[in-house]
Design a protein around this motif. Structure first.
Motif, PDB file in Angstrom:
ATOM      1  N   MET A   1       0.842  -1.173   0.000  1.00 28.51           N
ATOM      2  CA  MET A   1       0.000   0.000   0.000  1.00 28.51           C
ATOM      3  C   MET A   1       0.888   1.237   0.000  1.00 28.51           C
ATOM      4  O   MET A   1       1.804   1.345   0.807  1.00 28.51           O
ATOM      5  CB  MET A   1      -0.894  -0.021   1.246  1.00 28.51           C
ATOM      6  N   ASN A   2       0.594   2.174  -0.908  1.00 25.12           N
ATOM      7  CA  ASN A   2       1.413   3.381  -0.960  1.00 25.12           C
ATOM      8  C   ASN A   2       0.838   4.468  -0.048  1.00 25.12           C
ATOM      9  O   ASN A   2      -0.271   4.342   0.476  1.00 25.12           O
ATOM     10  CB  ASN A   2       1.596   3.871  -2.403  1.00 25.12           C
ATOM     11  N   LYS A   3       1.601   5.541   0.120  1.00 25.97           N
ATOM     12  CA  LYS A   3       1.220   6.614   1.046  1.00 25.97           C
ATOM     13  C   LYS A   3      -0.087   7.279   0.643  1.00 25.97           C
ATOM     14  O   LYS A   3      -0.888   7.662   1.496  1.00 25.97           O
ATOM     15  CB  LYS A   3       2.330   7.657   1.137  1.00 25.97           C
ATOM     16  N   GLU A   4      -0.320   7.449  -0.642  1.00 23.23           N
ATOM     17  CA  GLU A   4      -1.551   8.096  -1.113  1.00 23.23           C
ATOM     18  C   GLU A   4      -2.783   7.243  -0.804  1.00 23.23           C
ATOM     19  O   GLU A   4      -3.821   7.773  -0.402  1.00 23.23           O
ATOM     20  CB  GLU A   4      -1.464   8.401  -2.607  1.00 23.23           C
ATOM     21  N   GLN A   5      -2.670   5.941  -1.006  1.00 25.24           N
ATOM     22  CA  GLN A   5      -3.784   5.039  -0.688  1.00 25.24           C
ATOM     23  C   GLN A   5      -4.092   5.081   0.799  1.00 25.24           C
ATOM     24  O   GLN A   5      -5.254   5.149   1.205  1.00 25.24           O
ATOM     25  CB  GLN A   5      -3.455   3.610  -1.113  1.00 25.24           C
TER      26      GLN A   5
ATOM     27  N   LYS B   1      -3.385   7.513   2.896  1.00 29.03           N
ATOM     28  CA  LYS B   1      -3.938   8.830   3.215  1.00 29.03           C
ATOM     29  C   LYS B   1      -5.430   8.879   2.897  1.00 29.03           C
ATOM     30  O   LYS B   1      -6.226   9.401   3.680  1.00 29.03           O
ATOM     31  CB  LYS B   1      -3.189   9.911   2.429  1.00 29.03           C
TER      32      LYS B   1
ATOM     33  N   ALA C   1       5.412   2.306   8.616  1.00 23.54           N
ATOM     34  CA  ALA C   1       4.552   3.434   8.242  1.00 23.54           C
ATOM     35  C   ALA C   1       4.552   4.519   9.315  1.00 23.54           C
ATOM     36  O   ALA C   1       4.697   4.242  10.498  1.00 23.54           O
ATOM     37  CB  ALA C   1       3.122   2.945   8.011  1.00 23.54           C
TER      38      ALA C   1
END
Length: 105
Positions: A1-5, A7, A36
């Motif tokens: 999971m990336n930071k934008e997802q 967020k 994270a």
């Protein structure tokens, strides 16, 4: 999971907590969130079952009533976190920093 997802999920969860339109309870079951930055995150009632939160920064996070069953919290920093009534059955808390964490219930 990336930071934008992540967020986006956190923003929807905040709306859910407030009862706002477009809100959705955070479901991060099985998510890979190793390392994270979740400092001061409001995750009341979030689903984090089997999530990998090893070495995550959860300083001051609000995890009341969160489902953390089987979560990997090894070496996570939970200093000052609110884990009241959280379900921690089977969670790995080895070497986690729980200084001043609320573990009531």
């Amino acid at each position: 999971m990336n930071k934008e997802q992540l967020k986006e999920i956190l923003e929807k969860h905040e709306k859910w907590l407030k009862g706002d339109e477009g809100g959705e309870r955070a479901n991060l079951a099985g998510a890979i969130l190793r390392g994270a930055d979740l400092e001061n995150a409001d995750l009341v009632g979030a689903i984090l079952r089997e999530a990998d939160l090893a070495e995550a920064d959860l300083v001051g996070a609000i995890l009341r009533e969160a489902d953390l069953r089987g979560a990997n919290l090894r070496r996570a920093i939970l200093r000052g976190a609110d884990l009241a009534e959280a379900d921690l059955r089977g969670a790995d808390l080895r070497e986690a920093n729980l200084r001043r964490a609320n573990l009531r219930g």
